[in-house]
Design a protein around this motif. Sequence first.
Motif, PDB file in Angstrom:
ATOM      1  N   THR A 128      -0.528  -5.100  -5.530  1.00 45.54           N
ATOM      2  CA  THR A 128      -1.097  -3.879  -4.960  1.00 45.54           C
ATOM      3  C   THR A 128      -2.558  -3.784  -5.365  1.00 45.54           C
ATOM      4  OG1 THR A 128      -0.733  -1.506  -4.611  1.00 45.54           O
ATOM      5  CG2 THR A 128      -0.534  -2.330  -6.878  1.00 45.54           C
ATOM      6  N   GLY A 137      -2.901   2.307  -5.872  1.00 41.78           N
ATOM      7  CA  GLY A 137      -1.831   1.325  -5.874  1.00 41.78           C
ATOM      8  C   GLY A 137      -1.389   0.977  -7.278  1.00 41.78           C
ATOM      9  N   ASN A 183       0.860  -1.184   0.000  1.00 40.40           N
ATOM     10  CA  ASN A 183       0.000   0.000   0.000  1.00 40.40           C
ATOM     11  C   ASN A 183       0.892   1.229   0.000  1.00 40.40           C
ATOM     12  OD1 ASN A 183      -1.418   2.330   1.641  1.00 40.40           O
ATOM     13  ND2 ASN A 183      -3.048   1.107   0.726  1.00 40.40           N
TER      14      ASN A 183
END
Length: 529
Positions: free
Chosen positions: A156, A133, A125
Amino acid sequence: MTSVRRRAPRPARRSRLSRVSTVSLPLAAATVLAHGLAGCAGVDRTAGAPDLGAYYEQTVDWKPCAREADREVRRETARATGTAECGRLTVPYSYAAPGKGELRLALMRYRAQDPGHRRGSLVVNFGGPGASGLKQLTAYGPDGLSHARTGYDLVTFDPRGVGASSPVRCGGGRGSDDGSGTDDMADALAAQEKALKHCKTEPGAILPHVNTVNTAQDLDVLRAALGQDKLDYLGFSYGSRLGAVYAHRFPGKVGRMVMDGVDEPSPDLKQTTLTQTAAYHRALRHAVTTCTRKGDEDCALGPDTDHAMEQIERAFDHLDDAPLDWPGGRKLDRATAVTETMGLLRSRQGLPEVPNLMAALVHHVPPGESAEMARAQADDAEGKGPDGSRDNSADALTAINCADTAARYRAEQVVASYDEFLDASPVFGPTMAMGMGLCTGWPTAGDDSSHDVAAATAPKILMHTSEYDPATPVRWLAQMARAVGSAVTMTDTGGGHSVYGSPDAACVNERIDAFLLDGVLPPNRTRCR
């Protein structure tokens, strides 16, 4: 709230409330994972709790991001390499009441470079809150996080309310605190209150549910979908607080967890922003001192740090009434100068350019490379793309922060605190003061449930902050470590915000790599020089 790589532009990471130019801010091959039912990776059930089993039994259908149909995902990953893979994960609006509706989180991954030594997936993150992300991992590239990708798939996601995951949109019409007085603040806050009434999420009515507690459970659903018994996690800036909330709620599911640029555990909009304001001033003074130590011949700011800071403060004050002609045919006013200076201070690579930018402001001379670098850092921090379009990171930052606090400061309280911010920093205070009013006029209630991060039974978590980090002041490192109760802390003597992966942060990189890849923690309170 946010650090560039030399090989490719590295996004400036934001910590809560560091955005200042708008009034709302102060502050993967296409195969299914074959690990059996994800639910077997672990879902805790208690008597009377909603049945979340269906969410924990998902797998991710990864496919090349270039084949993604969603327009926002394509935009965020347009510059990703051909090896980038994208997918989706379904989660409920509310885990307490899953019948209210569902949203689909956008995911992205790069596979591990060394499959024979692959440990699993490292979920990343990038902070904000509000940072996409997908956009950030695209900017880093597959090799941008030191050696992490040698042993991990880098995974992500766009958190709920962000980017391609039911984004928060507040529309236009927000005022701008371009001045530096209380009258300007009052006008800006009035415009903000009017504009925030139009905030919504697209699609779905998840605005009340974009809090960190829900996102932490999203992380656990993602862990299960990745087929892992434990969550290996890297959280930058706000991502450290998200990791801490996860550790509190799922201590038995914590794997190797790293926090870089550590947030505070229990934010208060006034004290948070005041602390950041002072930290930016401290970071600026440190950057200036690196120049003045060289003496008259090598530093355009002279040999005296105190005198140089006085000149800089006067130069910023002068911009209130007389903006400077600046490269690119633009005018540099105070708000823009503050935003761009903050961008350089957050960037490990940008730090050497800070004295050059300050000298240009003081002596009214061409700024050279520093102006372009500062503008690039500011544009990235504001979610501005090369085509001039903006993402929803500003609105998401506000929504998530306001969901995570019950407190709401009235406009008159914000205005009355102006002098406190000015005392914290004559340079940054007049602009940062608006951060205290981040949630003034926010249309939904928040709560403080994310402030409890105690996780004494979790495995040791590695926490790092640079000593001159302006966005997550180093004092927050100790606060978070105490609050979590299971931490190993590390500092380095430099500046910049969340520096893991920077080529000039070798000591930090080596120690974080050793923990992520080999499970070797450094001694507590390690200090990299």
